[in-house]
Design a protein around this motif. Sequence first.
Motif, PDB file in Angstrom:
ATOM      1  N   ALA A 106       0.835  -1.199   0.000  1.00 61.77           N
ATOM      2  CA  ALA A 106       0.000   0.000   0.000  1.00 61.77           C
ATOM      3  C   ALA A 106       0.868   1.246   0.000  1.00 61.77           C
ATOM      4  CB  ALA A 106      -0.925   0.000   1.208  1.00 61.77           C
ATOM      5  N   GLN A 107       1.640   1.408  -1.058  1.00 61.51           N
ATOM      6  CA  GLN A 107       2.486   2.587  -1.198  1.00 61.51           C
ATOM      7  C   GLN A 107       2.827   2.782  -2.670  1.00 61.51           C
ATOM      8  OE1 GLN A 107       5.877   0.816   1.132  1.00 61.51           O
ATOM      9  NE2 GLN A 107       7.097   1.429  -0.611  1.00 61.51           N
ATOM     10  N   ARG A 108       3.261   3.988  -3.000  1.00 63.54           N
ATOM     11  CA  ARG A 108       3.700   4.248  -4.367  1.00 63.54           C
ATOM     12  C   ARG A 108       5.117   3.722  -4.519  1.00 63.54           C
ATOM     13  NH1 ARG A 108       1.911   7.248  -8.602  1.00 63.54           N
ATOM     14  NH2 ARG A 108       0.177   8.007  -7.326  1.00 63.54           N
ATOM     15  N   ALA A 109       5.280   2.696  -5.297  1.00 65.17           N
ATOM     16  CA  ALA A 109       6.583   2.058  -5.442  1.00 65.17           C
ATOM     17  C   ALA A 109       7.497   2.895  -6.335  1.00 65.17           C
ATOM     18  CB  ALA A 109       6.415   0.655  -6.017  1.00 65.17           C
ATOM     19  N   ASP A 110       8.698   3.186  -5.844  1.00 67.79           N
ATOM     20  CA  ASP A 110       9.652   3.932  -6.666  1.00 67.79           C
ATOM     21  C   ASP A 110      10.449   2.969  -7.535  1.00 67.79           C
ATOM     22  OD1 ASP A 110      11.467   2.718  -4.947  1.00 67.79           O
ATOM     23  OD2 ASP A 110      11.883   4.536  -3.805  1.00 67.79           O
ATOM     24  N   ALA A 111      11.375   3.521  -8.302  1.00 73.53           N
ATOM     25  CA  ALA A 111      12.120   2.704  -9.263  1.00 73.53           C
ATOM     26  C   ALA A 111      12.900   1.591  -8.575  1.00 73.53           C
ATOM     27  CB  ALA A 111      13.063   3.590 -10.081  1.00 73.53           C
ATOM     28  N   THR A 112      13.517   1.908  -7.435  1.00 70.95           N
ATOM     29  CA  THR A 112      14.304   0.909  -6.716  1.00 70.95           C
ATOM     30  C   THR A 112      13.423  -0.228  -6.204  1.00 70.95           C
ATOM     31  OG1 THR A 112      15.918   2.582  -6.028  1.00 70.95           O
ATOM     32  CG2 THR A 112      15.862   0.515  -4.777  1.00 70.95           C
ATOM     33  N   ARG A 113      12.299   0.137  -5.614  1.00 77.86           N
ATOM     34  CA  ARG A 113      11.376  -0.880  -5.084  1.00 77.86           C
ATOM     35  C   ARG A 113      10.811  -1.735  -6.206  1.00 77.86           C
ATOM     36  NH1 ARG A 113      10.222  -4.512  -2.158  1.00 77.86           N
ATOM     37  NH2 ARG A 113       8.537  -4.552  -0.644  1.00 77.86           N
ATOM     38  N   LEU A 114      10.489  -1.113  -7.341  1.00 76.90           N
ATOM     39  CA  LEU A 114       9.941  -1.876  -8.462  1.00 76.90           C
ATOM     40  C   LEU A 114      10.956  -2.884  -8.983  1.00 76.90           C
ATOM     41  CD1 LEU A 114       7.948   0.842 -10.451  1.00 76.90           C
ATOM     42  CD2 LEU A 114       7.015  -1.137  -9.238  1.00 76.90           C
ATOM     43  N   ARG A 115      12.205  -2.516  -9.015  1.00 75.61           N
ATOM     44  CA  ARG A 115      13.240  -3.464  -9.457  1.00 75.61           C
ATOM     45  C   ARG A 115      13.288  -4.671  -8.533  1.00 75.61           C
ATOM     46  NH1 ARG A 115      18.288  -2.255 -12.847  1.00 75.61           N
ATOM     47  NH2 ARG A 115      17.638  -0.548 -14.192  1.00 75.61           N
ATOM     48  N   GLU A 116      13.152  -4.441  -7.236  1.00 81.78           N
ATOM     49  CA  GLU A 116      13.161  -5.541  -6.280  1.00 81.78           C
ATOM     50  C   GLU A 116      11.946  -6.444  -6.481  1.00 81.78           C
ATOM     51  OE1 GLU A 116      13.141  -3.564  -2.564  1.00 81.78           O
ATOM     52  OE2 GLU A 116      15.246  -2.923  -2.663  1.00 81.78           O
ATOM     53  N   LEU A 117      10.787  -5.843  -6.691  1.00 87.61           N
ATOM     54  CA  LEU A 117       9.555  -6.618  -6.826  1.00 87.61           C
ATOM     55  C   LEU A 117       9.511  -7.389  -8.144  1.00 87.61           C
ATOM     56  CD1 LEU A 117       7.143  -3.885  -5.459  1.00 87.61           C
ATOM     57  CD2 LEU A 117       7.665  -6.054  -4.348  1.00 87.61           C
ATOM     58  N   VAL A 118       9.937  -6.752  -9.222  1.00 86.89           N
ATOM     59  CA  VAL A 118       9.901  -7.392 -10.536  1.00 86.89           C
ATOM     60  C   VAL A 118      10.869  -8.571 -10.595  1.00 86.89           C
ATOM     61  CG1 VAL A 118      10.474  -7.063 -12.988  1.00 86.89           C
ATOM     62  CG2 VAL A 118       9.073  -5.366 -11.796  1.00 86.89           C
ATOM     63  N   ALA A 119      11.941  -8.503  -9.824  1.00 87.71           N
ATOM     64  CA  ALA A 119      12.969  -9.550  -9.857  1.00 87.71           C
ATOM     65  C   ALA A 119      12.409 -10.930  -9.543  1.00 87.71           C
ATOM     66  CB  ALA A 119      14.098  -9.205  -8.892  1.00 87.71           C
ATOM     67  N   THR A 120      11.328 -11.004  -8.762  1.00 91.42           N
ATOM     68  CA  THR A 120      10.768 -12.300  -8.383  1.00 91.42           C
ATOM     69  C   THR A 120       9.509 -12.654  -9.173  1.00 91.42           C
ATOM     70  OG1 THR A 120       9.385 -11.339  -6.626  1.00 91.42           O
ATOM     71  CG2 THR A 120      11.638 -11.975  -6.044  1.00 91.42           C
ATOM     72  N   ALA A 121       9.095 -11.795 -10.098  1.00 92.24           N
ATOM     73  CA  ALA A 121       7.847 -12.007 -10.841  1.00 92.24           C
ATOM     74  C   ALA A 121       8.100 -12.710 -12.173  1.00 92.24           C
ATOM     75  CB  ALA A 121       7.141 -10.683 -11.077  1.00 92.24           C
TER      76      ALA A 121
END
Length: 258
Positions: A106-121
């Motif tokens: 429940a937050q606006r994901a920044d570029a760094t966070r998105l890289r972390e999340l996409v890495a496991t998708a």
Amino acid sequence: MSLDDRQLLRYSRHILLDEVGIEGQERLCASHALILGAGGLGSPAALYLASAGVGRITLIDDDTVDLTNLQRQIAHTEARVGQRKVESARAAMLQINPEIRIDTLAQRADATRLRELVATADVALDCSDNFATRHALNRACVAHGVPLVSGAALRFAGQVSVFDTRPDAQGERGPCYACLFPEEAPAEEVNCATMGVLAPLVGLVGSLQAVEALKILSQAGNTLRGRLLLIDALDAEFQTVTLQRNPACPVCGHLTAA
């Protein structure tokens, strides 16, 4: 993973499809989809990925449910006005399929966070409503070789595409989102809050995003990779435009053929 008797029954209509079958459904149950946005596009996309048995779904959105959302954002209800959209959508998804894992952010994901999340998708769905977020997600998907299913809808117009820079059977890579919409190009931010949008149009676009994601995950059929599907709901017209990869693209241009 192997399907148990209950899953064989639950997903039987998928299993009956020769292009999916048991193996394709097992891939869905073992896969991880990331959905950025739990609004008009994210609602139908999330509900259909949940019902289809995608084993893990990560849902990202920093907004709360508002009364104005209920005209089109079908994952939410009047009783959940004021709740975080990710939690409202999670409740709706689990009512359909309690067997899957749903992670919420429940937050606006920044570029760094998105890289972390996409890495496991295994696939990412862009159901957001601004260019900065779309470009950040595109960069993350290119960096990790994760296919991106993009959708947009405004007024009576919608569009869907798949941006997949992984090499195909011939070793060719598809274009990325920045090949079509360069980051440096001036873009006017418009949204349905000021321009309006036809309610079922976002359902159509979000459902098509779910279709493309499920084909990618189950390895069935051909996706919209390298094509842009344009929808004119007012005149009931559909058009497909071929997209070309930009070899000078600052995001994916460094990738070479396999």
